[in-house]
Design a protein around this motif. Sequence first.
Motif, PDB file in Angstrom:
ATOM      1  N   LEU A  75      44.279  41.526  13.100  1.00 34.32           N
ATOM      2  CA  LEU A  75      45.475  41.192  12.675  1.00 34.32           C
ATOM      3  C   LEU A  75      46.608  41.343  13.619  1.00 34.32           C
ATOM      4  CD1 LEU A  75      45.179  43.164   8.998  1.00 34.32           C
ATOM      5  CD2 LEU A  75      44.675  41.016   9.439  1.00 34.32           C
ATOM      6  N   ARG A  76      46.156  42.006  14.815  1.00 32.59           N
ATOM      7  CA  ARG A  76      47.269  42.277  15.739  1.00 32.59           C
ATOM      8  C   ARG A  76      48.029  40.949  16.463  1.00 32.59           C
ATOM      9  NH1 ARG A  76      44.211  46.517  19.602  1.00 32.59           N
ATOM     10  NH2 ARG A  76      42.611  45.071  19.142  1.00 32.59           N
ATOM     11  N   ARG A  77      46.924  40.020  16.453  1.00 34.65           N
ATOM     12  CA  ARG A  77      47.565  38.677  17.054  1.00 34.65           C
ATOM     13  C   ARG A  77      48.322  38.068  15.913  1.00 34.65           C
ATOM     14  NH1 ARG A  77      45.637  33.295  17.346  1.00 34.65           N
ATOM     15  NH2 ARG A  77      46.641  32.171  19.041  1.00 34.65           N
ATOM     16  N   PRO A  78      47.948  37.932  14.946  1.00 32.68           N
ATOM     17  CA  PRO A  78      49.089  36.931  14.070  1.00 32.68           C
ATOM     18  C   PRO A  78      50.248  37.763  13.932  1.00 32.68           C
ATOM     19  CG  PRO A  78      46.836  37.979  12.836  1.00 32.68           C
ATOM     20  CD  PRO A  78      46.690  37.885  14.235  1.00 32.68           C
ATOM     21  N   LEU A  79      50.154  39.194  13.666  1.00 32.86           N
ATOM     22  CA  LEU A  79      51.326  39.860  13.323  1.00 32.86           C
ATOM     23  C   LEU A  79      52.312  39.805  14.618  1.00 32.86           C
ATOM     24  CD1 LEU A  79      49.716  43.097  11.728  1.00 32.86           C
ATOM     25  CD2 LEU A  79      51.502  41.660  10.478  1.00 32.86           C
ATOM     26  N   GLY A  80      51.619  39.759  15.754  1.00 33.97           N
ATOM     27  CA  GLY A  80      52.520  39.785  16.957  1.00 33.97           C
ATOM     28  C   GLY A  80      53.166  38.424  17.043  1.00 33.97           C
ATOM     29  N   LEU A  81      52.458  37.433  16.745  1.00 30.93           N
ATOM     30  CA  LEU A  81      52.941  35.949  16.688  1.00 30.93           C
ATOM     31  C   LEU A  81      53.995  35.718  15.823  1.00 30.93           C
ATOM     32  CD1 LEU A  81      49.764  33.789  17.724  1.00 30.93           C
ATOM     33  CD2 LEU A  81      51.780  34.429  18.998  1.00 30.93           C
ATOM     34  N   TYR A  82      53.829  36.360  14.478  1.00 30.25           N
ATOM     35  CA  TYR A  82      55.066  36.295  13.676  1.00 30.25           C
ATOM     36  C   TYR A  82      56.143  37.189  13.939  1.00 30.25           C
ATOM     37  CZ  TYR A  82      52.198  34.005   9.865  1.00 30.25           C
ATOM     38  OH  TYR A  82      51.612  32.919   9.287  1.00 30.25           O
ATOM     39  N   ALA A  83      55.979  38.353  14.527  1.00 33.05           N
ATOM     40  CA  ALA A  83      57.311  39.025  15.155  1.00 33.05           C
ATOM     41  C   ALA A  83      58.122  38.215  15.959  1.00 33.05           C
ATOM     42  CB  ALA A  83      56.582  40.533  15.836  1.00 33.05           C
ATOM     43  N   PHE A  84      57.051  37.431  16.968  1.00 29.77           N
ATOM     44  CA  PHE A  84      57.850  36.455  17.861  1.00 29.77           C
ATOM     45  C   PHE A  84      58.532  35.377  17.116  1.00 29.77           C
ATOM     46  CE2 PHE A  84      57.383  32.946  20.960  1.00 29.77           C
ATOM     47  CZ  PHE A  84      58.322  33.281  21.971  1.00 29.77           C
ATOM     48  N   PHE A  85      58.114  34.674  16.312  1.00 29.75           N
ATOM     49  CA  PHE A  85      58.688  33.707  15.438  1.00 29.75           C
ATOM     50  C   PHE A  85      60.197  34.037  14.821  1.00 29.75           C
ATOM     51  CE2 PHE A  85      59.313  32.267  10.966  1.00 29.75           C
ATOM     52  CZ  PHE A  85      59.832  30.918  11.315  1.00 29.75           C
ATOM     53  N   TYR A  86      60.087  35.598  14.285  1.00 30.06           N
ATOM     54  CA  TYR A  86      61.172  35.767  13.664  1.00 30.06           C
ATOM     55  C   TYR A  86      62.265  36.144  14.799  1.00 30.06           C
ATOM     56  CZ  TYR A  86      59.504  35.805   8.781  1.00 30.06           C
ATOM     57  OH  TYR A  86      59.046  35.200   7.676  1.00 30.06           O
ATOM     58  N   VAL A  87      61.697  36.778  15.999  1.00 24.45           N
ATOM     59  CA  VAL A  87      62.730  37.011  17.063  1.00 24.45           C
ATOM     60  C   VAL A  87      63.206  35.845  17.564  1.00 24.45           C
ATOM     61  CG1 VAL A  87      62.949  37.722  19.236  1.00 24.45           C
ATOM     62  CG2 VAL A  87      61.611  39.192  17.735  1.00 24.45           C
ATOM     63  N   CYS A  88      62.463  34.598  17.566  1.00 26.49           N
ATOM     64  CA  CYS A  88      62.990  33.335  17.883  1.00 26.49           C
ATOM     65  C   CYS A  88      64.052  32.657  17.064  1.00 26.49           C
ATOM     66  CB  CYS A  88      62.011  32.443  18.231  1.00 26.49           C
ATOM     67  SG  CYS A  88      60.848  32.777  19.754  1.00 26.49           S
ATOM     68  N   LEU A  89      63.713  33.066  15.748  1.00 22.19           N
ATOM     69  CA  LEU A  89      64.768  32.547  14.750  1.00 22.19           C
ATOM     70  C   LEU A  89      66.026  33.292  14.723  1.00 22.19           C
ATOM     71  CD1 LEU A  89      64.635  30.742  12.143  1.00 22.19           C
ATOM     72  CD2 LEU A  89      63.845  32.519  10.854  1.00 22.19           C
ATOM     73  N   HIS A  90      65.609  34.578  14.887  1.00 16.32           N
ATOM     74  CA  HIS A  90      66.955  35.607  15.158  1.00 16.32           C
ATOM     75  C   HIS A  90      67.878  34.895  16.165  1.00 16.32           C
ATOM     76  CE1 HIS A  90      69.154  39.253  14.857  1.00 16.32           C
ATOM     77  NE2 HIS A  90      68.784  39.530  16.183  1.00 16.32           N
ATOM     78  N   LEU A  91      67.269  34.906  17.318  1.00 15.95           N
ATOM     79  CA  LEU A  91      68.098  34.297  18.478  1.00 15.95           C
ATOM     80  C   LEU A  91      68.750  32.673  18.142  1.00 15.95           C
ATOM     81  CD1 LEU A  91      68.835  34.431  21.586  1.00 15.95           C
ATOM     82  CD2 LEU A  91      66.714  33.601  22.095  1.00 15.95           C
ATOM     83  N   LEU A  92      67.798  32.047  17.605  1.00 22.55           N
ATOM     84  CA  LEU A  92      68.226  30.643  17.188  1.00 22.55           C
ATOM     85  C   LEU A  92      69.717  30.635  16.267  1.00 22.55           C
ATOM     86  CD1 LEU A  92      67.789  27.523  17.578  1.00 22.55           C
ATOM     87  CD2 LEU A  92      66.561  27.650  15.301  1.00 22.55           C
ATOM     88  N   ILE A  93      69.463  31.230  15.372  1.00 19.05           N
ATOM     89  CA  ILE A  93      70.618  31.628  14.264  1.00 19.05           C
ATOM     90  C   ILE A  93      71.694  32.047  15.183  1.00 19.05           C
ATOM     91  CG2 ILE A  93      71.936  33.275  12.588  1.00 19.05           C
ATOM     92  CD1 ILE A  93      68.838  33.212  11.409  1.00 19.05           C
ATOM     93  N   PHE A  94      71.765  33.007  16.214  1.00 22.12           N
ATOM     94  CA  PHE A  94      72.920  33.573  17.113  1.00 22.12           C
ATOM     95  C   PHE A  94      73.341  32.185  18.011  1.00 22.12           C
ATOM     96  CE2 PHE A  94      73.744  34.849  21.585  1.00 22.12           C
ATOM     97  CZ  PHE A  94      74.739  35.366  21.442  1.00 22.12           C
ATOM     98  N   VAL A  95      72.486  31.554  18.599  1.00 19.21           N
ATOM     99  CA  VAL A  95      72.955  30.561  19.413  1.00 19.21           C
ATOM    100  C   VAL A  95      73.463  29.441  18.638  1.00 19.21           C
ATOM    101  CG1 VAL A  95      72.093  28.862  21.091  1.00 19.21           C
ATOM    102  CG2 VAL A  95      71.373  31.207  21.255  1.00 19.21           C
ATOM    103  N   ALA A  96      72.822  28.873  17.689  1.00 18.51           N
ATOM    104  CA  ALA A  96      73.048  27.596  17.156  1.00 18.51           C
ATOM    105  C   ALA A  96      73.940  27.611  16.062  1.00 18.51           C
ATOM    106  CB  ALA A  96      71.708  26.912  16.557  1.00 18.51           C
ATOM    107  N   TRP A  97      73.850  28.554  15.038  1.00 19.25           N
ATOM    108  CA  TRP A  97      74.575  28.667  13.655  1.00 19.25           C
ATOM    109  C   TRP A  97      76.122  29.663  14.155  1.00 19.25           C
ATOM    110  CZ3 TRP A  97      72.359  31.011   8.491  1.00 19.25           C
ATOM    111  CH2 TRP A  97      73.380  30.602   7.642  1.00 19.25           C
TER     112      TRP A  97
END
Length: 213
Positions: A75-97
């Motif tokens: 489960l470590r890999r999928p959890l790590g990748l999902y964390a990265f996904f939400y960090v990218c989404l977090h950054l995208l909201i900051f930059v784009a929205w």
Amino acid sequence: MLNQLKRHWLRYLVHVGCLVPFGLLIFDYLNDQLTVNPIQAATLRTGKTALIILVLSLVCTPIKTFTPFKQVTVLRRPLGLYAFFYVCLHLLIFVAWDYGFDWEFIGEAIGEKRYIIVGLIAWLLLIPLAITSTKGWMRRLGKRWRLLHRLVYLVAGLAVLHYVWLVKADVREPLLYGAAIGILLLLRLPALRRWQQRPNKQPKALDRSSEAS
């Protein structure tokens, strides 16, 4: 299909659990339920979700070490990748929205707000971890792979600092995450691992003595 579900139910549960916050965010956005400040609400929700999932990915190792549930390692890999996904989404909201891709305005914000700098560093450190999370990269890097992926604890610490500096006043919640990460780091100490392994060897010695008698 049923056999697949029985074998991989834990993975499916992780996928569903990690996608639920994203689905709820989209639902609330489409239904105008992101409070009176939707940008702030979306930013906080994606950032907090990323931190929670990141901490959960770190929990997998002590569970494997100190309990019989060895299957959590997958489960470590999928959890790590999902964390990265939400960090990218977090950054995208900051930059784009929030800043509308206004790079001059974004540059000024980065220079003025230290929590943004720390958050960006954490994101940059996560990129190589996400890229090298596959089995192919594990084989290519060998022992260096483990050394590289220990950076996740630094990333988690930076994420907590980012959160502390963001909320400013009431830092109780981010400090709770920080305490959890500190405990998980302590559980990685070799002395604790050796102590955990001792009881496993004791019964064998007792069995031999009883057989001899």
